[in-house]
Write an enzyme that holds these catalytic residues in place. Sequence first.
Site, short mmCIF file in Angstrom:
data_model
loop_
_atom_site.label_atom_id
_atom_site.label_comp_id
_atom_site.label_asym_id
_atom_site.label_seq_id
_atom_site.Cartn_x
_atom_site.Cartn_y
_atom_site.Cartn_z
N HIS A 119 3.28 -6.50 11.43
CA HIS A 119 3.06 -6.50 9.98
C HIS A 119 4.34 -6.75 9.19
O HIS A 119 4.28 -7.03 8.00
CB HIS A 119 2.42 -5.18 9.56
CG HIS A 119 1.78 -5.23 8.21
ND1 HIS A 119 0.84 -6.18 7.85
CD2 HIS A 119 1.94 -4.44 7.09
CE1 HIS A 119 0.46 -5.99 6.61
NE2 HIS A 119 1.11 -4.95 6.13
N TYR A 139 0.83 -1.21 0.00
CA TYR A 139 0.00 0.00 0.00
C TYR A 139 0.86 1.26 0.00
O TYR A 139 1.83 1.37 0.76
CB TYR A 139 -0.89 -0.02 1.23
CG TYR A 139 -2.09 0.90 1.17
CD1 TYR A 139 -3.00 0.83 0.12
CD2 TYR A 139 -2.35 1.82 2.19
CE1 TYR A 139 -4.11 1.64 0.08
CE2 TYR A 139 -3.46 2.63 2.17
CZ TYR A 139 -4.35 2.55 1.10
OH TYR A 139 -5.46 3.36 1.07
N ASP A 171 0.14 -8.68 14.39
CA ASP A 171 -0.03 -7.76 13.26
C ASP A 171 -1.34 -6.98 13.39
O ASP A 171 -2.42 -7.56 13.21
CB ASP A 171 -0.02 -8.56 11.96
CG ASP A 171 -0.02 -7.68 10.72
OD1 ASP A 171 -0.23 -6.45 10.85
OD2 ASP A 171 0.17 -8.22 9.62
#
Length: 325
Positions: A307, A94, A277
């Site tokens: 993450h 992202y 995460d």
Amino acid sequence: MAYFDLPLDALRTYRPERAEPEDFDTFWKSTLTEAAGHDLAAEFVPYDAGLTEVDVFDVSFAGWGGHRISGWFLTPRHAAAHGPVPCAVVYVGYHRGRGVPHDHLLWPASGRAVFVMDTRGQGASEGDHPGATPDPYGTGNPQTGGMLTRGILDPAHYYYRRVYTDGVRAVDAAKSHPAVDPSRVHVVGRSQGAGIATAVAGLRDDVFAGLIDVPFLTHFRRALEITNADPYQEIVRFLKTQRGTDDAVFRTLTYFDGRNFAARADCPALYSVGLMDPVSPPSTVFASYNAWAHPDKDIDVYPWNGHEGGISVQPQAQLRWLGAR
């Protein structure tokens, strides 16, 4: 980040009911048929990256709407002398773009080609991962910062309809290069890239394998309910202000939920998950993994990671896993 999700034993059997629209397959078939009406027109322009053992190409192809999508293609030099090589089609995380060729040397170093797809409209906020592909399509509704609410009130206009379609077409572009063995193209991604890779594996029947690392874009509703982390919070902020849109938002997301693509994926897969995460909560990852249709699948679990997952360890695990197939 402390443990905040289900215990590992419960995660391994976590199979929540999937909300799937009746026209899911029709929606995607018509989307991809429409995209196929545009000439792929894949271009591979030699690029001097100063690398002596790798051939580098600045690539582009026609994605959704015929829009030009940029990328990189790297292949081991002299690979053609030994016949076509396997190829990793890589989708990026992202806000990231395709970066620079030096970011993608792992795959050529393993004797494989790599095709890196730029993500439309992204790559202008991660300074070391620039992008080169705009998203010329309008949003159709107010949106929060980021991409998750762009066109979210209607699946036909949702941002990820375009991105997933680009991802499918990227496989076609990779297969079109003569250095690539079309029977051994695998899709690879981390976070958002893993979400795109999951969608592509579910939308195609000719993918060799999926390498799905801490996937984002799956089991949306649970993610919104148990994590305060972005990017999922973009949707929460939208719902806070665009009151009364819940039904439309969640209807749209059912067409893009990674679980629904995983349930159609007919290739082996290696997942990974970090049990701490907050970005891709473990239960959302296991919901996708447990839904994956092909029986040849594994998941690497990192109990003390967020993450970042396995960081540099996971690519090594991926290469070993692929080497056994």
